[in-house]
Design an enzyme around this catalytic site. Structure first.
Site, PDB file in Angstrom:
ATOM      1  N   SER A   1       4.783   6.616   2.582  1.00  0.00           N
ATOM      2  CA  SER A   1       5.378   5.318   2.930  1.00  0.00           C
ATOM      3  C   SER A   1       4.776   4.253   2.026  1.00  0.00           C
ATOM      4  O   SER A   1       3.574   4.282   1.749  1.00  0.00           O
ATOM      5  CB  SER A   1       5.039   4.930   4.373  1.00  0.00           C
ATOM      6  OG  SER A   1       5.391   5.949   5.271  1.00  0.00           O
TER       7      SER A   1
ATOM      8  N   HIS B   1       0.833   4.989   1.544  1.00  0.00           N
ATOM      9  CA  HIS B   1       0.132   5.806   2.540  1.00  0.00           C
ATOM     10  C   HIS B   1       0.770   7.193   2.590  1.00  0.00           C
ATOM     11  O   HIS B   1       2.000   7.315   2.640  1.00  0.00           O
ATOM     12  CB  HIS B   1       0.192   5.137   3.921  1.00  0.00           C
ATOM     13  CG  HIS B   1      -0.549   5.924   4.949  1.00  0.00           C
ATOM     14  ND1 HIS B   1      -1.925   5.946   5.010  1.00  0.00           N
ATOM     15  CD2 HIS B   1      -0.116   6.758   5.934  1.00  0.00           C
ATOM     16  CE1 HIS B   1      -2.305   6.752   5.991  1.00  0.00           C
ATOM     17  NE2 HIS B   1      -1.227   7.254   6.569  1.00  0.00           N
TER      18      HIS B   1
ATOM     19  N   ASN C   1       0.847  -1.200   0.000  1.00  0.00           N
ATOM     20  CA  ASN C   1       0.000   0.000   0.000  1.00  0.00           C
ATOM     21  C   ASN C   1       0.876   1.240   0.000  1.00  0.00           C
ATOM     22  O   ASN C   1       2.002   1.215   0.490  1.00  0.00           O
ATOM     23  CB  ASN C   1      -0.878  -0.011   1.269  1.00  0.00           C
ATOM     24  CG  ASN C   1      -1.827   1.167   1.324  1.00  0.00           C
ATOM     25  OD1 ASN C   1      -2.428   1.558   0.316  1.00  0.00           O
ATOM     26  ND2 ASN C   1      -1.978   1.755   2.507  1.00  0.00           N
TER      27      ASN C   1
ATOM     28  N   ASP D   1      -2.848   0.706   8.429  1.00  0.00           N
ATOM     29  CA  ASP D   1      -1.579   1.299   7.977  1.00  0.00           C
ATOM     30  C   ASP D   1      -0.407   0.881   8.869  1.00  0.00           C
ATOM     31  O   ASP D   1       0.495   1.672   9.152  1.00  0.00           O
ATOM     32  CB  ASP D   1      -1.686   2.845   7.959  1.00  0.00           C
ATOM     33  CG  ASP D   1      -2.854   3.322   7.107  1.00  0.00           C
ATOM     34  OD1 ASP D   1      -3.068   2.742   6.027  1.00  0.00           O
ATOM     35  OD2 ASP D   1      -3.552   4.259   7.522  1.00  0.00           O
TER      36      ASP D   1
END
Ligand code: GRF
Length: 215
Positions: free
Chosen positions: A136, A109, A107, A145
């Site tokens: 990140s 973020h 992912n 997260d």
């Protein structure tokens, strides 16, 4: 399915990270783009790029949210991609799914995790008086997260910045960093190890410094 490292991108919105990922295709190939929103502009980016498998799973076509997400999980399952890239996908993934694909979901973020998990990271960075902010890329686990961080890229928070200007700066950082991380995973330079630590080959470290996208 392509013989190259096939990846699946999940998105809910604009798709600017998808565009950046598409532009760096070589070691990996975007095999599918799935969205939980029928009107996500990112789907048009996928169409223009000629991605063969593009599908929306709008909420109103399913009795509940879980059925909607199960349909997405099944589509991913039949594709069996080497990597699932969340790129502005605004859904929490079920624990079972995340565990099943451990080390294969990443992912982007918009904060320097572990700082500022969740939403509205840019305004919160300003409110909290952060002098650095950024993005990140992390492996996804079942927390919010919270998965192991692969790489970060940062910028100054200036007195003149507001949430909008900061969002624009961070998005640029995302576009530079995310594709390079996807490529590194495809090349075997980055992986999640059994002890939940991220293995990073020095070749990848070097690439980040060369591209000057290191935090
Ligand atoms: C980015 O800010 C990303 O950090 C967050 O969602 C946004 C997606 O933007 N997870 P886009 O759809 O890739 O333009």
């Amino acid at each position: 399915m392509n013989s190259k490292f096939p990846i699946c991108v999940l998105l809910s919105g604009k798709g600017s990270n998808l565009r950046a990922i598409l532009e760096r295709q070589a070691a990996y190939q975007v095999a599918a783009v799935f969205s939980d929103k029928a009107d996500a502009p990112g789907l048009q980016i996928a169409q223009k790029a000629g991605i063969s498998l593009i599908k929306a799973f709008p909420r109103d076509q399913y009795p509940d949210k879980l059925s909607q997400k199960n349909a997405i999980y099944e589509a991913i399952e039949s594709l069996n991609p080497n990597l699932i890239c969340l790129a502005g996908f605004m859904q929490i993934l079920e624990k079972n799914f995340v565990n099943r694909y451990s080390g294969k979901i990443i992912n982007v973020h918009p904060s320097l995790l572990p700082k500022l998990t969740g939403l509205n990271t840019h305004s919160r960075a300003i409110e909290q008086g952060e002098d650095r902010h950024g993005c990140s890329i992390h492996f996804v686990d079942s927390g919010l997260d919270s998965g192991p961080i692969i790489a970060q890229s940062s910028c100054d928070v200036k007195d003149t910045d507001d949430a909008e200007s900061l969002a624009a700066k961070v998005l640029k950082l995302e576009h530079r960093l995310y594709p390079v991380v996807v490529e590194a995973i495809a090349l075997g330079l980055v992986r999640l190890e059994k002890n939940n630590k991220v293995f990073v080959d020095p070749v990848f470290e070097k690439k980040l410094s060369e591209l000057e996208i290191r935090s």
